[in-house]
Design an enzyme around this catalytic site. Structure first.
Site, mmCIF file in Angstrom:
data_model
loop_
_atom_site.group_PDB
_atom_site.id
_atom_site.type_symbol
_atom_site.label_atom_id
_atom_site.label_comp_id
_atom_site.label_asym_id
_atom_site.label_seq_id
_atom_site.Cartn_x
_atom_site.Cartn_y
_atom_site.Cartn_z
ATOM 1 N N ASN A 44 0.848 -1.193 0.000
ATOM 2 C CA ASN A 44 0.000 0.000 0.000
ATOM 3 C C ASN A 44 0.885 1.245 0.000
ATOM 4 O O ASN A 44 1.953 1.276 0.622
ATOM 5 C CB ASN A 44 -1.007 0.007 1.157
ATOM 6 C CG ASN A 44 -0.416 -0.134 2.544
ATOM 7 O OD1 ASN A 44 0.643 -0.716 2.721
ATOM 8 N ND2 ASN A 44 -1.116 0.389 3.533
ATOM 9 N N GLU A 46 0.422 5.211 0.622
ATOM 10 C CA GLU A 46 -0.486 6.264 1.075
ATOM 11 C C GLU A 46 -0.005 7.634 0.619
ATOM 12 O O GLU A 46 1.118 7.788 0.107
ATOM 13 C CB GLU A 46 -0.610 6.193 2.610
ATOM 14 C CG GLU A 46 -1.230 4.868 3.047
ATOM 15 C CD GLU A 46 -1.545 4.790 4.526
ATOM 16 O OE1 GLU A 46 -1.067 5.630 5.313
ATOM 17 O OE2 GLU A 46 -2.295 3.852 4.891
ATOM 18 N N CYS A 55 -4.153 0.701 -2.479
ATOM 19 C CA CYS A 55 -4.011 -0.573 -1.771
ATOM 20 C C CYS A 55 -2.924 -1.454 -2.393
ATOM 21 O O CYS A 55 -2.649 -1.390 -3.601
ATOM 22 C CB CYS A 55 -5.319 -1.355 -1.829
ATOM 23 S SG CYS A 55 -6.674 -0.627 -0.915
ATOM 24 N N GLU A 57 -2.996 -4.641 -3.017
ATOM 25 C CA GLU A 57 -3.485 -5.590 -4.036
ATOM 26 C C GLU A 57 -3.475 -4.969 -5.417
ATOM 27 O O GLU A 57 -3.067 -5.587 -6.403
ATOM 28 C CB GLU A 57 -4.914 -6.047 -3.709
ATOM 29 C CG GLU A 57 -5.048 -6.819 -2.400
ATOM 30 C CD GLU A 57 -5.406 -5.929 -1.227
ATOM 31 O OE1 GLU A 57 -4.860 -4.811 -1.130
ATOM 32 O OE2 GLU A 57 -6.231 -6.347 -0.397
ATOM 33 N N CYS A 88 -10.432 -4.996 0.167
ATOM 34 C CA CYS A 88 -11.499 -3.985 0.124
ATOM 35 C C CYS A 88 -12.316 -4.142 -1.160
ATOM 36 O O CYS A 88 -11.911 -4.829 -2.111
ATOM 37 C CB CYS A 88 -10.909 -2.583 0.238
ATOM 38 S SG CYS A 88 -10.256 -1.926 -1.315
ATOM 39 N N CYS A 91 -10.610 -3.208 -4.541
ATOM 40 C CA CYS A 91 -9.639 -4.224 -4.977
ATOM 41 C C CYS A 91 -10.355 -5.462 -5.502
ATOM 42 O O CYS A 91 -9.910 -6.087 -6.468
ATOM 43 C CB CYS A 91 -8.691 -4.591 -3.838
ATOM 44 S SG CYS A 91 -7.503 -3.271 -3.477
HETATM 45 N N1 THU Z 1 -5.407 -1.414 2.435
HETATM 46 C C1 THU Z 1 -4.848 -2.256 1.522
HETATM 47 O O1 THU Z 1 -3.708 -2.049 1.068
HETATM 48 N N2 THU Z 1 -5.578 -3.325 1.113
HETATM 49 C C2 THU Z 1 -6.821 -3.639 1.565
HETATM 50 O O2 THU Z 1 -7.436 -4.584 1.100
HETATM 51 C C3 THU Z 1 -7.428 -2.860 2.651
HETATM 52 C C4 THU Z 1 -6.737 -1.579 2.973
HETATM 53 C C5 THU Z 1 -4.624 -0.255 2.877
HETATM 54 C C6 THU Z 1 -5.135 1.078 2.406
HETATM 55 C C7 THU Z 1 -4.578 2.011 3.463
HETATM 56 O O3 THU Z 1 -3.257 2.352 3.096
HETATM 57 C C8 THU Z 1 -4.518 1.155 4.719
HETATM 58 O O4 THU Z 1 -4.625 -0.193 4.282
HETATM 59 C C9 THU Z 1 -5.625 1.451 5.712
HETATM 60 O O5 THU Z 1 -6.865 1.377 5.125
#
Ligand code: THU
Length: 134
Positions: A44, A46, A55, A57, A88, A91
């Site tokens: 991920n 940010e 994300c 994935e 999520c 994804c």
């Molecule tokens: N996140 C992912 O990378 N994958 C997911 O399936 C759920 C959430 C990340 C996004 C964000 O950077 C952090 O987790 C908190 O939501």
């Protein structure tokens, strides 16, 4: 090696340290396998403008697609959390674009792999045939 759930989850876990998550401090990493047995990873990423975050994935899948892959045959996700992570909604839709409904999505709970199929994660998918015009 790559489609062994333990090995794929372990690979994702190794990538966790490269996650860029200074805002949520929730680190996620993913590993995908394509139909040629190639493995691609993602973390991920940010952003200070939170909504721009991406994300793990999708980073892994987009990396695979950029390398020419079109068919994902397995996906594994690891996180810094203590509770089982399931991908999520955004994804799930992106995974469904490149993975058949029977493709496994491995996550980890208490050191044990847990899995769903893509079809279980996103039943009744919005898919290309629905774009057909009358
Ligand atoms: N996140 C992912 O990378 N994958 C997911 O399936 C759920 C959430 C990340 C996004 C964000 O950077 C952090 O987790 C908190 O939501």
């Amino acid at each position: 090696m790559a489609t062994d759930p333990h090995a794929l989850i372990a690979l994702a876990r190794e990538c966790l340290e490269r996650s860029y998550a200074p805002y949520s401090r929730f680190h996620v990493a993913a590993a995908v396998v394509d139909d040629r047995g190639r493995v691609f990873t993602g973390v991920n990423v940010e952003n200070v403008s939170y909504g721009l975050s991406m994300c793990a994935e999708r980073v892994a899948i987009f990396s695979a697609i950029a390398a020419g892959a079109r068919h994902i045959t397995a996906l594994a996700v690891a996180s810094s959390g203590t509770v089982l992570l399931s991908p999520c909604g955004a994804c799930r839709q992106v995974v469904a674009e490149f993975a058949a409904p029977d493709v496994p999505v491995y996550c980890e709970a208490a050191g044990e792999p847990h899995y769903w199929t893509v079809g279980e994660l996103l039943p009744d998918t919005f898919a290309a045939p629905q774009l057909r015009k009358s």
